[in-house]
Motif scaffolding. Structure first.
Motif, PDB file in Angstrom:
ATOM      1  N   SER A  53      -1.665  16.299   5.253  1.00 20.23           N
ATOM      2  CA  SER A  53      -1.813  15.185   4.324  1.00 20.23           C
ATOM      3  C   SER A  53      -2.240  15.643   2.933  1.00 20.23           C
ATOM      4  N   SER A  54      -3.043  16.708   2.870  1.00 19.92           N
ATOM      5  CA  SER A  54      -3.489  17.193   1.563  1.00 19.92           C
ATOM      6  C   SER A  54      -2.309  17.674   0.715  1.00 19.92           C
ATOM      7  N   TYR A  55      -1.280  18.204   1.384  1.00 23.54           N
ATOM      8  CA  TYR A  55      -0.097  18.659   0.654  1.00 23.54           C
ATOM      9  C   TYR A  55       0.694  17.463   0.135  1.00 23.54           C
ATOM     10  N   HIS A  56       0.770  16.397   0.926  1.00 23.72           N
ATOM     11  CA  HIS A  56       1.451  15.189   0.463  1.00 23.72           C
ATOM     12  C   HIS A  56       0.763  14.621  -0.775  1.00 23.72           C
ATOM     13  N   GLU A  57      -0.563  14.627  -0.788  1.00 26.17           N
ATOM     14  CA  GLU A  57      -1.297  14.126  -1.939  1.00 26.17           C
ATOM     15  C   GLU A  57      -0.995  14.962  -3.185  1.00 26.17           C
ATOM     16  N   ARG A  58      -0.886  16.264  -3.005  1.00 22.48           N
ATOM     17  CA  ARG A  58      -0.579  17.135  -4.139  1.00 22.48           C
ATOM     18  C   ARG A  58       0.828  16.862  -4.673  1.00 22.48           C
ATOM     19  N   ARG A 114       0.832  -1.188   0.000  1.00 28.03           N
ATOM     20  CA  ARG A 114       0.000   0.000   0.000  1.00 28.03           C
ATOM     21  C   ARG A 114       0.873   1.246   0.000  1.00 28.03           C
ATOM     22  N   TRP A 115       0.416   2.262  -0.691  1.00 29.09           N
ATOM     23  CA  TRP A 115       1.085   3.562  -0.722  1.00 29.09           C
ATOM     24  C   TRP A 115       0.155   4.527   0.007  1.00 29.09           C
ATOM     25  N   GLY A 116       0.584   5.013   1.155  1.00 28.56           N
ATOM     26  CA  GLY A 116      -0.286   5.889   1.925  1.00 28.56           C
ATOM     27  C   GLY A 116      -1.521   5.129   2.362  1.00 28.56           C
ATOM     28  N   ASP A 117      -2.689   5.646   2.080  1.00 25.11           N
ATOM     29  CA  ASP A 117      -3.947   5.017   2.480  1.00 25.11           C
ATOM     30  C   ASP A 117      -4.694   4.420   1.299  1.00 25.11           C
ATOM     31  N   HIS A 118      -4.006   4.254   0.177  1.00 23.03           N
ATOM     32  CA  HIS A 118      -4.689   3.818  -1.031  1.00 23.03           C
ATOM     33  C   HIS A 118      -4.038   2.558  -1.586  1.00 23.03           C
ATOM     34  N   ASP A 119      -4.871   1.588  -1.960  1.00 24.61           N
ATOM     35  CA  ASP A 119      -4.343   0.415  -2.652  1.00 24.61           C
ATOM     36  C   ASP A 119      -3.750   0.850  -3.985  1.00 24.61           C
ATOM     37  N   THR A 120      -2.648   0.229  -4.354  1.00 24.49           N
ATOM     38  CA  THR A 120      -1.937   0.695  -5.541  1.00 24.49           C
ATOM     39  C   THR A 120      -2.029  -0.241  -6.729  1.00 24.49           C
ATOM     40  N   GLY A 121      -2.618  -1.435  -6.572  1.00 21.09           N
ATOM     41  CA  GLY A 121      -2.660  -2.364  -7.698  1.00 21.09           C
ATOM     42  C   GLY A 121      -1.262  -2.774  -8.104  1.00 21.09           C
ATOM     43  N   ILE A 122      -0.988  -2.819  -9.429  1.00 21.13           N
ATOM     44  CA  ILE A 122       0.353  -3.236  -9.863  1.00 21.13           C
ATOM     45  C   ILE A 122       1.338  -2.082  -9.844  1.00 21.13           C
ATOM     46  N   ALA A 123       0.854  -0.863  -9.627  1.00 19.04           N
ATOM     47  CA  ALA A 123       1.749   0.291  -9.603  1.00 19.04           C
ATOM     48  C   ALA A 123       1.498   1.076  -8.331  1.00 19.04           C
ATOM     49  N   PRO A 124       2.510   1.649  -7.678  1.00 16.68           N
ATOM     50  CA  PRO A 124       3.879   1.711  -8.173  1.00 16.68           C
ATOM     51  C   PRO A 124       4.590   0.366  -8.059  1.00 16.68           C
ATOM     52  N   GLY A 125       5.731   0.264  -8.667  1.00 23.06           N
ATOM     53  CA  GLY A 125       6.520  -0.940  -8.643  1.00 23.06           C
ATOM     54  C   GLY A 125       7.374  -1.061  -9.880  1.00 23.06           C
ATOM     55  N   MET A 126       8.609  -0.575  -9.789  1.00 24.78           N
ATOM     56  CA  MET A 126       9.506  -0.541 -10.934  1.00 24.78           C
ATOM     57  C   MET A 126       9.768  -1.944 -11.480  1.00 24.78           C
ATOM     58  N   ILE A 127      10.001  -2.901 -10.583  1.00 24.38           N
ATOM     59  CA  ILE A 127      10.268  -4.268 -11.031  1.00 24.38           C
ATOM     60  C   ILE A 127       9.012  -4.876 -11.645  1.00 24.38           C
ATOM     61  N   GLY A 128       7.856  -4.619 -11.020  1.00 19.41           N
ATOM     62  CA  GLY A 128       6.606  -5.105 -11.592  1.00 19.41           C
ATOM     63  C   GLY A 128       6.388  -4.551 -12.984  1.00 19.41           C
ATOM     64  N   GLY A 129       6.702  -3.270 -13.175  1.00 18.30           N
ATOM     65  CA  GLY A 129       6.569  -2.658 -14.495  1.00 18.30           C
ATOM     66  C   GLY A 129       7.502  -3.282 -15.510  1.00 18.30           C
ATOM     67  N   GLN A 130       8.715  -3.619 -15.068  1.00 19.47           N
ATOM     68  CA  GLN A 130       9.676  -4.266 -15.958  1.00 19.47           C
ATOM     69  C   GLN A 130       9.173  -5.630 -16.405  1.00 19.47           C
TER      70      GLN A 130
END
Length: 324
Positions: free
Chosen positions: A230-235, A167-183
């Motif tokens: 937190s709103s600034y981090h999201e931005r 998880r990235w922050g409070d949101h599920d990320t699916g296959i991204a982020p993930g540099m190796i997954g993208g490769q």
């Protein structure tokens, strides 16, 4: 507010190189071969864009005027951020060494120099990439910042270079982020007809994730002693994601329109290997338009930071206007 982007790039690269010189083992330290290989790829050139984005994000956050005057950071980059920037460049270099291996992209030119496996052999190149990744995390773990900030930076960077699990922050990320997954997705999709969803997923993970986390990690470091809403981090994350995708779109376009000498790597490789690229789906002109639109959206995300965001915006603009 006028910004000299070339000055930012030159100064940022010099700061990063000085930190890398200090942190990497010397070529005269045993085992010589691995240290020479690590240094060969790290100091083969490169714009140092990820570390520069990291340092400018840290500077932006530390100097933003929502802090009380008595708590405002001094002008310039926060102390110690050069080590974080250098660690990000180590991770980027590790990924390039491994990408260039015969089992992956099989390339013999990177940053205008022979690739690591061409000079030192495949086994040493693999280990050099492994060693750079390990040294990067060692460096981050030793940052002069509050423990909670260091843990947050380590967590986000490990997610960004992994397979996309977590998880990235409070949101599920699916296959991204993930540099190796993208490769992995990039390799497995070779020879198939690219779709818009596939190309975007690969770009956001393979290239965009590390650019995004460079900016996010810099912001965490820059705000580590005072906190940031937190709103600034999201931005900041939104800015990184938009700029990272724009960067890769432009990279795809340049691969099709520039020579190997201009790029410092083998030109036309994406087309020759049937890679899923943005121009392959949308064409060159639409790709340029999409990159410009992404940068405009990225700029909008940084509006609350005012003039403090100007250097970071200028760097993002440079990403889509570069010719190599």
């Amino acid at each position: 507010m006028t910004i000299d982007v070339q000055s930012i790039l030159k100064t940022g690269a010099a700061i990063t190189d000085a930190a890398l010189e200090r942190l990497l083992p010397a070529a005269t330290i045993e085992p010589y071969s691995i240290h020479r290989a690590m240094r060969h790829s790290t100091f083969a050139g490169g714009k140092r864009l990820r570390p520069i984005l990291c340092m400018e994000a840290a500077k932006m956050v530390a100097s933003t005027d929502f802090y009380p005057p008595e708590e405002a950071a001094p002008a310039g980059h926060p102390e110690g951020v050069a080590n974080l920037a250098a660690a990000l460049e180590m991770l980027h270099t590790y990924s390039l060494i491994h990408d260039d291996l015969p089992a992956l992209d099989n390339d013999d030119l990177r940053r205008g120099q022979p690739t690591c496996h061409v000079v030192f052999g495949e086994a040493t190149a693999i280990l050099a990439g492994d060693a750079l990744q390990t040294l990067a995390f060692q460096t981050i773990a030793s940052l002069p910042a509050p423990p909670e900030a260091v843990v947050a930076i380590l967590r986000k960077i490990s997610l960004s270079i992994g397979t996309g699990i977590g998880r990235w922050g409070d949101h599920d990320t699916g296959i991204a982020p993930g540099m190796i997954g993208g490769q992995v997705v990039d390799i497995e999709s070779e020879g198939t007809k690219p779709t818009p969803d596939l190309v975007e997923a690969i770009h956001r993970a393979k290239t965009g994730a590390l650019i995004t986390v460079s900016i996010v990690a810099g912001a965490i470091y820059g705000s580590s002693r005072h906190g940031l809403p937190s709103s600034y981090h999201e931005r900041i994350r939104t800015f990184g994601e938009k700029a990272g995708l724009a960067f890769q779109i432009v990279d795809d376009v340049l691969d099709m329109t520039q020579s190997s000498e201009e790029l410092g790597k083998t030109a036309g490789k994406d087309t020759a290997t049937d890679k899923a690229t943005w121009p392959a789906v949308f064409g060159i002109e639409q790709s340029k338009h999409d990159a410009a639109e992404l940068i405009a959206d990225a700029f909008a995300a940084l509006e609350p930071f005012g003039d403090a965001a100007t250097p970071l915006k200028s760097l993002a603009q440079y990403l889509v206007e570069r010719t190599h």
